[in-house]
Design a protein around this motif. Structure first.
Motif, PDB file in Angstrom:
ATOM      1  N   GLY A  67     -20.231   6.909 -10.214  1.00  0.00           N
ATOM      2  CA  GLY A  67     -20.130   6.377  -8.855  1.00  0.00           C
ATOM      3  C   GLY A  67     -18.909   6.837  -8.095  1.00  0.00           C
ATOM      4  O   GLY A  67     -18.769   6.561  -6.898  1.00  0.00           O
ATOM      5  N   ASP A  68     -17.995   7.539  -8.765  1.00  0.00           N
ATOM      6  CA  ASP A  68     -16.802   8.081  -8.112  1.00  0.00           C
ATOM      7  C   ASP A  68     -16.888   9.601  -8.031  1.00  0.00           C
ATOM      8  O   ASP A  68     -17.824  10.225  -8.550  1.00  0.00           O
ATOM      9  N   TRP A  69     -15.891  10.172  -7.390  1.00  0.00           N
ATOM     10  CA  TRP A  69     -15.725  11.622  -7.360  1.00  0.00           C
ATOM     11  C   TRP A  69     -14.498  11.973  -8.199  1.00  0.00           C
ATOM     12  O   TRP A  69     -13.466  11.325  -8.087  1.00  0.00           O
ATOM     13  N   VAL A  70     -14.608  13.019  -9.002  1.00  0.00           N
ATOM     14  CA  VAL A  70     -13.475  13.454  -9.823  1.00  0.00           C
ATOM     15  C   VAL A  70     -13.082  14.861  -9.385  1.00  0.00           C
ATOM     16  O   VAL A  70     -13.876  15.803  -9.493  1.00  0.00           O
ATOM     17  N   LEU A  71     -11.864  14.965  -8.861  1.00  0.00           N
ATOM     18  CA  LEU A  71     -11.365  16.237  -8.323  1.00  0.00           C
ATOM     19  C   LEU A  71     -10.520  16.963  -9.357  1.00  0.00           C
ATOM     20  O   LEU A  71      -9.677  16.352 -10.041  1.00  0.00           O
ATOM     21  N   ASN A  72     -10.733  18.278  -9.453  1.00  0.00           N
ATOM     22  CA  ASN A  72      -9.920  19.129 -10.308  1.00  0.00           C
ATOM     23  C   ASN A  72      -9.683  20.466  -9.616  1.00  0.00           C
ATOM     24  O   ASN A  72     -10.592  21.019  -8.972  1.00  0.00           O
ATOM     25  N   GLY A  73      -8.458  20.973  -9.738  1.00  0.00           N
ATOM     26  CA  GLY A  73      -8.142  22.271  -9.148  1.00  0.00           C
ATOM     27  C   GLY A  73      -6.786  22.268  -8.475  1.00  0.00           C
ATOM     28  O   GLY A  73      -6.025  21.297  -8.560  1.00  0.00           O
ATOM     29  N   THR A  74      -6.507  23.375  -7.806  1.00  0.00           N
ATOM     30  CA  THR A  74      -5.190  23.581  -7.193  1.00  0.00           C
ATOM     31  C   THR A  74      -5.329  24.135  -5.776  1.00  0.00           C
ATOM     32  O   THR A  74      -6.186  24.974  -5.506  1.00  0.00           O
ATOM     33  N   LYS A  75      -4.475  23.650  -4.899  1.00  0.00           N
ATOM     34  CA  LYS A  75      -4.339  24.196  -3.552  1.00  0.00           C
ATOM     35  C   LYS A  75      -2.908  24.717  -3.398  1.00  0.00           C
ATOM     36  O   LYS A  75      -1.980  24.166  -4.012  1.00  0.00           O
ATOM     37  N   HIS A  76      -2.742  25.771  -2.590  1.00  0.00           N
ATOM     38  CA  HIS A  76      -1.374  26.220  -2.337  1.00  0.00           C
ATOM     39  C   HIS A  76      -1.220  26.637  -0.871  1.00  0.00           C
ATOM     40  O   HIS A  76      -2.164  26.618  -0.107  1.00  0.00           O
ATOM     41  N   PHE A  77       0.020  26.970  -0.498  1.00  0.00           N
ATOM     42  CA  PHE A  77       0.359  27.271   0.894  1.00  0.00           C
ATOM     43  C   PHE A  77       0.043  26.092   1.818  1.00  0.00           C
ATOM     44  O   PHE A  77      -0.388  26.283   2.955  1.00  0.00           O
ATOM     45  N   ILE A  78       0.246  24.872   1.350  1.00  0.00           N
ATOM     46  CA  ILE A  78      -0.107  23.696   2.144  1.00  0.00           C
ATOM     47  C   ILE A  78       1.101  23.255   2.975  1.00  0.00           C
ATOM     48  O   ILE A  78       2.032  22.609   2.465  1.00  0.00           O
ATOM     49  N   SER A  79       1.081  23.604   4.251  1.00  0.00           N
ATOM     50  CA  SER A  79       2.180  23.289   5.157  1.00  0.00           C
ATOM     51  C   SER A  79       2.212  21.796   5.458  1.00  0.00           C
ATOM     52  O   SER A  79       1.176  21.163   5.658  1.00  0.00           O
ATOM     53  N   GLY A  80       3.409  21.241   5.491  1.00  0.00           N
ATOM     54  CA  GLY A  80       3.583  19.843   5.860  1.00  0.00           C
ATOM     55  C   GLY A  80       3.331  18.861   4.740  1.00  0.00           C
ATOM     56  O   GLY A  80       3.540  17.650   4.913  1.00  0.00           O
ATOM     57  N   ALA A  81       2.907  19.338   3.575  1.00  0.00           N
ATOM     58  CA  ALA A  81       2.595  18.414   2.478  1.00  0.00           C
ATOM     59  C   ALA A  81       3.841  17.752   1.922  1.00  0.00           C
ATOM     60  O   ALA A  81       3.750  16.685   1.294  1.00  0.00           O
ATOM     61  N   ASP A  82       5.011  18.335   2.149  1.00  0.00           N
ATOM     62  CA  ASP A  82       6.247  17.729   1.647  1.00  0.00           C
ATOM     63  C   ASP A  82       6.552  16.411   2.357  1.00  0.00           C
ATOM     64  O   ASP A  82       7.221  15.549   1.811  1.00  0.00           O
ATOM     65  N   HIS A  83       6.038  16.261   3.590  1.00  0.00           N
ATOM     66  CA  HIS A  83       6.281  15.029   4.350  1.00  0.00           C
ATOM     67  C   HIS A  83       5.030  14.164   4.473  1.00  0.00           C
ATOM     68  O   HIS A  83       5.095  13.064   5.014  1.00  0.00           O
ATOM     69  N   ALA A  84       3.895  14.659   3.994  1.00  0.00           N
ATOM     70  CA  ALA A  84       2.625  13.975   4.228  1.00  0.00           C
ATOM     71  C   ALA A  84       2.478  12.705   3.393  1.00  0.00           C
ATOM     72  O   ALA A  84       2.832  12.668   2.217  1.00  0.00           O
ATOM     73  N   ASP A  85       1.930  11.677   4.040  1.00  0.00           N
ATOM     74  CA  ASP A  85       1.595  10.439   3.345  1.00  0.00           C
ATOM     75  C   ASP A  85       0.184  10.508   2.768  1.00  0.00           C
ATOM     76  O   ASP A  85      -0.154   9.767   1.840  1.00  0.00           O
ATOM     77  N   PHE A  86      -0.635  11.389   3.349  1.00  0.00           N
ATOM     78  CA  PHE A  86      -1.978  11.621   2.812  1.00  0.00           C
ATOM     79  C   PHE A  86      -2.424  13.027   3.170  1.00  0.00           C
ATOM     80  O   PHE A  86      -1.910  13.640   4.102  1.00  0.00           O
ATOM     81  N   LEU A  87      -3.370  13.540   2.413  1.00  0.00           N
ATOM     82  CA  LEU A  87      -3.862  14.909   2.580  1.00  0.00           C
ATOM     83  C   LEU A  87      -5.337  14.908   2.947  1.00  0.00           C
ATOM     84  O   LEU A  87      -6.101  14.066   2.473  1.00  0.00           O
ATOM     85  N   ILE A  88      -5.716  15.851   3.790  1.00  0.00           N
ATOM     86  CA  ILE A  88      -7.107  16.088   4.144  1.00  0.00           C
ATOM     87  C   ILE A  88      -7.518  17.322   3.344  1.00  0.00           C
ATOM     88  O   ILE A  88      -7.093  18.439   3.645  1.00  0.00           O
ATOM     89  N   VAL A  89      -8.319  17.114   2.303  1.00  0.00           N
ATOM     90  CA  VAL A  89      -8.577  18.151   1.308  1.00  0.00           C
ATOM     91  C   VAL A  89     -10.033  18.608   1.331  1.00  0.00           C
ATOM     92  O   VAL A  89     -10.954  17.785   1.308  1.00  0.00           O
ATOM     93  N   PHE A  90     -10.220  19.925   1.355  1.00  0.00           N
ATOM     94  CA  PHE A  90     -11.558  20.522   1.295  1.00  0.00           C
ATOM     95  C   PHE A  90     -11.806  21.030  -0.114  1.00  0.00           C
ATOM     96  O   PHE A  90     -11.016  21.824  -0.642  1.00  0.00           O
ATOM     97  N   VAL A  91     -12.902  20.572  -0.737  1.00  0.00           N
ATOM     98  CA  VAL A  91     -13.228  21.004  -2.100  1.00  0.00           C
ATOM     99  C   VAL A  91     -14.718  21.301  -2.211  1.00  0.00           C
ATOM    100  O   VAL A  91     -15.527  20.818  -1.418  1.00  0.00           O
ATOM    101  N   ALA A  92     -15.072  22.080  -3.232  1.00  0.00           N
ATOM    102  CA  ALA A  92     -16.470  22.424  -3.472  1.00  0.00           C
ATOM    103  C   ALA A  92     -17.159  21.275  -4.205  1.00  0.00           C
ATOM    104  O   ALA A  92     -16.635  20.753  -5.190  1.00  0.00           O
ATOM    105  N   THR A  93     -18.334  20.883  -3.713  1.00  0.00           N
ATOM    106  CA  THR A  93     -19.070  19.769  -4.331  1.00  0.00           C
ATOM    107  C   THR A  93     -20.488  20.161  -4.726  1.00  0.00           C
ATOM    108  O   THR A  93     -21.358  19.312  -4.893  1.00  0.00           O
ATOM    109  N   GLY A  94     -20.719  21.438  -4.846  1.00  0.00           N
ATOM    110  CA  GLY A  94     -22.043  21.903  -5.256  1.00  0.00           C
ATOM    111  C   GLY A  94     -22.225  23.352  -4.867  1.00  0.00           C
ATOM    112  O   GLY A  94     -21.316  23.997  -4.322  1.00  0.00           O
TER     113      GLY A  94
END
Length: 387
Positions: free
Chosen positions: A146-173
């Motif tokens: 019933g949940d989603w389980v995320l695995n993998g790595t993102k890089h070159f993510i600007s602003g993530a050092d100050h971010a309280d939350f991330l908007i993440v695009f991942v493959a789901t099929g």
């Protein structure tokens, strides 16, 4: 500054933001360049002054609590912010418009706090093996209990050092198509500190010191359905609707930075003497100045024109690609010419030109390389002819 097609209100917006950058950003640029950091109290100070000015989240509609600027007006804001250090102007606060796709509890938890400046967001799309090829991403989310389980790595993510939350695009099929497997993409909202999710330091870039890129790691990061932004497998639809014009931001900021660089070159040419006269009198210098301002004006008008098309509800994909391509490459030529006019001093850190030169390089890479923009432009031209 070009004024073609701009109203008094447009000019007021541009002048207000330019004054802010000159008074609140310029004085701190040397500190950021020297240390590679923005002190937290300074970041908060810039954010609060932006809020007081009424420009925080100015890219969001008034109905959501933003200033409700249209595309042309927002392009003018970005153009003037382009004059300053990105590490500092980051706190001027322009949350991702994609948050307008929030629904239900997501509005109170993510969208509205981001608009009020209480929480900061960052967008995570790029991966070590998938830059321009978004569908080549290997970061995945699978259903489990019933949940989603995320695995993998993102890089070159600007602003993530100050971010309280991330908007993440991942493959789901993945779908089988005549052209081979095609990955389905879903967008997730992930809080900083969520179990299985870590943010670590990225690479040290020569461009935009202090504006850091980070690496995101997902290790069996479990998320509920409520973390999905938009529809499951609808990541591209969300992306196309809300991230359509991000390339205009790069174009507009390139124009603003090019104008600042040009001003240095013009002033130096008018003051510096060689062989008994101002160097601006020499054709080799004066012609460079003429070429520089012509290119900058052209880039400015091209950027505003595609923003105007968006405001009128007209297709603008090719025009935006043209603006991003031309403005970013214009900035590269202008910074190079400015250093040439300054001679050896242009490469010394007594002047900020060497910084502008370094900073200019990344504009032809992020938000779609120059090659990708040329592909978009040529593809649209040929498609119209059935080719």
């Amino acid at each position: 500054m070009t004024t073609y097609g701009l109203t008094d209100e447009h000019t007021m917006i541009a002048d207000t933001v330019r004054s802010f950058v000159e008074n609140e950003i310029y004085p701190h640029e040397d500190l950021v360049e020297r240390t590679g950091e923005v002190p937290p109290d300074l970041a908060q100070q810039i954010k609060q002054k932006t809020i007081d000015l009424g420009f925080y989240a100015c890219n969001f509609p008034e109905s959501a609590g933003g200033a409700g600027l249209n595309h042309v007006e927002f392009s003018l804001v970005e153009r003037e912010l382009g004059r300053g250090s990105m590490a500092l102007t980051h706190f001027f606060g322009r949350p991702q418009n994609i948050l307008m796709a929030c629904e239900g509890e997501q509005i109170e938890r993510y969208r509205d706090p981001a608009i009020r400046g209480e929480r900061m967001d960052a967008l995570a799309m790029t991966e070590p093996g998938a830059g321009s090829d978004v569908r080549g991403m290997k970061c995945t989310a699978v259903r489990d209990g019933g949940d989603w389980v995320l695995n993998g790595t993102k890089h070159f993510i600007s602003g993530a050092d100050h971010a309280d939350f991330l908007i993440v695009f991942v493959a789901t099929g993945e779908d089988d198509t005549p052209r081979g497997p095609k990955k389905r993409i879903t967008t997730f909202l992930v809080d900083r500190g969520h179990p299985g999710f870590t943010i670590r330091d990225g690479y040290k870039s020569v461009s935009h010191r202090g504006y850091k890129n980070m690496i995101l790691d997902f290790d069996d990061c479990r998320l509920p359905d409520g973390a999905v932004l938009g529809e499951v497998d609808g990541g591209f639809a969300v992306m196309n609707e809300w991230l359509y014009a991000t390339r205009i931001t790069v174009a507009a900021m390139s124009v603003g930075r090019a104008r600042r660089v040009f001003d240095y070159a013009l002033d130096y040419a008018a003051e510096r003497e060689q062989f008994g006269q101002k160097i601006g009198k020499f054709q080799g210098v004066s012609f460079q100045l003429a070429d520089m301002i012509t290119e900058i004006d052209a880039a400015d008008l091209l950027t505003l024109a595609c923003a105007d098309r968006l405001d009128k509800g007209l297709p603008a994909n090719r025009e935006i690609a043209s603006a991003k391509l031309f403005a970013s490459e214009c900035l590269a030529r202008v910074t190079d010419a400015a250093i040439q006019i300054h001679g050896g001093m242009g490469l010394m850190d007594d002047y900020p030109l060497e910084r502008f030169w370094r900073d200019a390089r990344v504009e032809r890479i992020w938000d779609g390389t120059s090659e990708i923009q040329r592909h978009i432009i040529s593809r649209e031209l040929l498609r119209a002819l059935g080719a």
